[in-house]
Design a protein around this motif. Structure first.
Motif, mmCIF file in Angstrom:
data_model
loop_
_atom_site.group_PDB
_atom_site.id
_atom_site.type_symbol
_atom_site.label_atom_id
_atom_site.label_comp_id
_atom_site.label_asym_id
_atom_site.label_seq_id
_atom_site.Cartn_x
_atom_site.Cartn_y
_atom_site.Cartn_z
ATOM 1 N N GLY A 1 0.867 -1.244 -0.504
ATOM 2 C CA GLY A 1 -0.218 0.153 -0.161
ATOM 3 C C GLY A 1 1.183 1.110 -0.290
ATOM 4 N N ARG A 2 2.351 1.329 -0.042
ATOM 5 C CA ARG A 2 2.851 2.457 -0.459
ATOM 6 C C ARG A 2 4.389 2.197 -1.311
ATOM 7 N N THR A 3 4.860 3.225 -2.153
ATOM 8 C CA THR A 3 6.175 3.231 -2.713
ATOM 9 C C THR A 3 7.098 3.267 -1.945
ATOM 10 N N VAL A 4 8.111 2.642 -1.980
ATOM 11 C CA VAL A 4 9.171 2.153 -1.553
ATOM 12 C C VAL A 4 10.092 1.812 -2.606
ATOM 13 N N PRO A 5 11.714 2.538 -2.359
ATOM 14 C CA PRO A 5 12.735 1.770 -2.958
ATOM 15 C C PRO A 5 12.863 0.785 -3.845
ATOM 16 N N ILE A 6 13.446 0.570 -4.901
ATOM 17 C CA ILE A 6 13.754 -0.528 -5.938
ATOM 18 C C ILE A 6 14.677 0.179 -6.504
ATOM 19 N N PRO A 7 15.978 -0.737 -6.795
ATOM 20 C CA PRO A 7 16.504 -1.970 -6.286
ATOM 21 C C PRO A 7 16.569 -1.967 -4.293
ATOM 22 N N ILE A 8 15.641 -2.968 -3.560
ATOM 23 C CA ILE A 8 15.560 -2.832 -2.029
ATOM 24 C C ILE A 8 17.039 -2.044 -1.828
ATOM 25 N N ASN A 9 16.359 -1.204 -0.373
ATOM 26 C CA ASN A 9 18.001 -0.156 -0.175
ATOM 27 C C ASN A 9 17.843 -0.433 1.151
ATOM 28 N N LEU A 10 18.315 0.186 2.137
ATOM 29 C CA LEU A 10 17.782 0.656 3.626
ATOM 30 C C LEU A 10 16.768 1.207 3.882
ATOM 31 N N ASP A 11 16.339 2.409 2.677
ATOM 32 C CA ASP A 11 14.466 2.773 3.187
ATOM 33 C C ASP A 11 14.193 2.013 2.709
ATOM 34 N N THR A 12 14.500 1.232 1.707
ATOM 35 C CA THR A 12 13.449 0.096 1.424
ATOM 36 C C THR A 12 12.818 -0.478 3.270
ATOM 37 N N VAL A 13 13.934 -0.743 2.980
ATOM 38 C CA VAL A 13 13.555 -1.672 4.601
ATOM 39 C C VAL A 13 13.283 -1.459 5.445
ATOM 40 N N ASN A 14 13.386 -0.042 6.182
ATOM 41 C CA ASN A 14 13.302 0.664 7.226
ATOM 42 C C ASN A 14 11.450 1.421 6.964
ATOM 43 N N ALA A 15 11.494 1.609 5.373
ATOM 44 C CA ALA A 15 10.007 1.890 5.183
ATOM 45 C C ALA A 15 9.115 1.231 5.740
ATOM 46 N N LEU A 16 9.359 0.160 5.064
ATOM 47 C CA LEU A 16 7.956 -1.439 4.720
ATOM 48 C C LEU A 16 8.817 -2.578 6.890
ATOM 49 N N TYR A 17 9.581 -2.426 7.587
ATOM 50 C CA TYR A 17 9.554 -2.834 8.375
ATOM 51 C C TYR A 17 9.347 -2.315 9.986
ATOM 52 N N GLY A 18 9.334 -0.495 9.707
ATOM 53 C CA GLY A 18 9.257 0.911 10.825
ATOM 54 C C GLY A 18 10.853 0.157 11.024
ATOM 55 N N THR A 19 11.751 -0.328 11.088
ATOM 56 C CA THR A 19 12.955 -0.062 11.738
ATOM 57 C C THR A 19 13.793 1.169 11.612
ATOM 58 N N ASN A 20 15.049 1.202 12.151
ATOM 59 C CA ASN A 20 15.621 1.911 12.324
ATOM 60 C C ASN A 20 17.181 1.701 11.550
ATOM 61 N N TYR A 21 17.267 0.509 11.050
ATOM 62 C CA TYR A 21 18.558 -0.018 10.855
ATOM 63 C C TYR A 21 19.549 0.810 10.227
ATOM 64 N N THR A 22 20.941 0.574 10.486
ATOM 65 C CA THR A 22 21.792 1.739 9.725
ATOM 66 C C THR A 22 22.548 0.348 8.401
ATOM 67 N N ALA A 23 23.572 0.599 7.872
ATOM 68 C CA ALA A 23 23.726 -0.418 6.952
ATOM 69 C C ALA A 23 24.392 -1.564 7.532
ATOM 70 N N LEU A 24 25.272 -1.425 8.696
ATOM 71 C CA LEU A 24 25.335 -2.265 8.727
ATOM 72 C C LEU A 24 24.426 -3.217 9.725
ATOM 73 N N GLN A 25 24.204 -3.328 9.923
ATOM 74 C CA GLN A 25 23.129 -3.444 10.591
ATOM 75 C C GLN A 25 21.648 -4.482 9.988
ATOM 76 N N LEU A 26 21.508 -3.550 8.191
ATOM 77 C CA LEU A 26 20.475 -4.127 6.977
ATOM 78 C C LEU A 26 21.564 -5.401 6.807
ATOM 79 N N GLY A 27 22.774 -5.256 6.411
ATOM 80 C CA GLY A 27 23.603 -6.417 6.226
ATOM 81 C C GLY A 27 22.980 -7.508 7.280
ATOM 82 N N GLU A 28 23.520 -7.383 8.307
ATOM 83 C CA GLU A 28 22.903 -8.806 9.786
ATOM 84 C C GLU A 28 21.507 -9.277 9.856
#
Ligand code: FAD
Ligand code: UDP
Length: 371
Positions: A90-117
């Protein structure tokens, strides 16, 4: 009497025609069954004066300096970096999937390092990466794969990603940073006055004659030429004697709207609920200023013009038969997306045509542009 008959006036045919005419002084006849040059990269001003791409969005991107330098002889450029968003949950998010995509979809506040994990915790290890499903699931796991890739791919290709070569979804990277560009190539730009203008300049040579609205079979026997360059489907050239090569097609639905802008970026992908795969708003690509705006919807279909070779092992095996036949057929060369049944971008087709030219001319590859 011509030295060469070039079948198809797209990138593959136009580049080889230009080189043969300009460098080797050959007399070339270019034949296309459509009513225009440019192949699938053809663009034109529609009834409202908006520059649109008839066959869907064409964004030039390349890492080859040689390809960029060569095309720059025929056009100036409008600098453009392509950005795409996907309509997911129900919203638009960046593709390729990136840090902002995941943080927007999951309501997280990951850093790049955390996103790798995070990706690692979701990823399903695969022994070998063979299919388009393996590519994504092995990087980000099943949930993101299902949100962004599975249904889009089923729609686009009429096949499950597990039935397609890894090369297809490998075109789209997965990122841990915030880079939201679709491509990271060194050269990214649009022909300043459009693709068609660029093709006009490429083909405007006294040695080149162009015949439009003509299937090459209509003129076989009535025009004399020494050699053929074929950018039409290789299976059709050989009367489909080993069976038809499968292609995927698209139905393009163009619309002009009475408002200056409708989308935040040039392309919105619709992986899931809609029958179309993506919607493109052309003014983002071209930088044109106009009180109205034009968009195109892409509906994938099995029937229609052959736009996409379908990358999978059995199709490659069938293509190999045609390729072997081509190798045994003197006086004809195959090049381009349809001529060599390869899911190539424009820059790759230009490079492939330049390589063919260097073989024909007997010059080193590095000399085929400077000649
Ligand atoms: P084509 O452009 O298909 O030219 C072949 C020509 O042969 C056609 O004009 C056809 O009419 C003609 N022909 C076929 N049969 C006959 C016959 N029997 N007699 C006479 N003529 C015949 N690439 C990028 O780099 N960036 C992009 O953003 C991009 N977006 C794309 C979006 C879509 C929807 C599609 C379908 C492709 C996209 N591409 C993109 C790929 C790009 O279109 C191709 O790489 C390129 O146009 C291929 O050039 P070509 O000359 O090989 O083939
Ligand atoms: N893809 C997907 N979801 C997306 C974008 C791409 O599943 O949001 C897959 C799909 O299989 C697509 C392929 O990745 O055909 C390559 O995408 P690309 O944007 O390069 O396709 P093209 O511009 O060539 O149609």
């Amino acid at each position: 009497m011509f030295d060469y008959l070039v079948i198809g006036a797209g990138f593959a045919g136009s580049v080889i025609a230009e080189r043969l005419a300009s460098v080797l002084d050959k007399k070339v006849l270019v034949v296309d069954k459509r009513n225009h040059i440019g192949g699938n990269a053809y663009d034109h001003h529609n009834d409202d004066g908006i520059l649109v791409h008839r066959y869907g969005p064409h964004i030039f991107h390349a890492n080859s300096k040689e390809v960029f330098t060569y095309l720059s002889r025929f056009t100036d450029w409008y600098p453009y970096q392509h950005r795409v968003r996907a309509w997911v949950d129900g919203r638009t998010v960046p593709i390729p999937i990136n840090l902002d995509t995941v943080n927007a979809l999951y309501g997280t506040n990951y850093t790049a390092l955390q996103l790798g994990e995070f990706y690692k915790s979701l990823a399903e290890p695969r022994e070998s990466i063979r299919t388009s499903e393996d590519v994504i699931v092995s990087q980000v796991g099943r949930e993101l794969y299902e949100k962004f890739f599975r249904n889009y791919t089923r729609k686009q290709w009429g096949l499950d990603p597990s039935e397609l070569d890894a090369a297809v979804t490998s075109r789209v990277p997965v990122r841990t940073n915030r880079d939201d560009r679709y491509f990271t190539d060194t050269y990214q730009a649009m022909p300043k006055h459009g693709y068609t203008r660029m093709f006009e300049r490429m083909l405007s040579h006294p040695n080149i004659k162009i015949l439009l609205n003509t299937d090459y079979r209509e003129i076989e026997g009535s025009i004399l030429y020494d050699e053929v360059i074929c950018t039409a489907p290789i299976d059709e050239y050989f009367d489909c004697q080993f069976g038809k090569l499968p292609y995927r097609s698209l139905d393009f639905q163009h619309q002009t709207l009475d408002t200056p802008q409708v989308q935040e970026v040039a392309v919105i992908n619709y992986p899931n609920d809609q029958p179309y795969t993506r919607v493109t708003e052309f003014k983002h690509l071209t930088g044109q200023v106009h009180p109205k705006t034009s968009i195109v919807y892409e509906y994938p279909t099995a029937e229609g013009d052959p736009y996409y070779p379908i990358p999978r092992a059995e199709n490659q095996a069938l293509y190999k038969k045609y390729q072997e036949l081509a190798d045994q057929t003197p006086g004809v060369h195959f090049v381009g997306r349809l001529g060599t049944y390869k899911y190539y971008n424009m820059d790759q087709v230009v490079a492939q045509s330049l390589t063919l030219f260097s073989k024909i001319a007997g010059v080193r590859r590095s000399e085929c542009v400077t000649a």
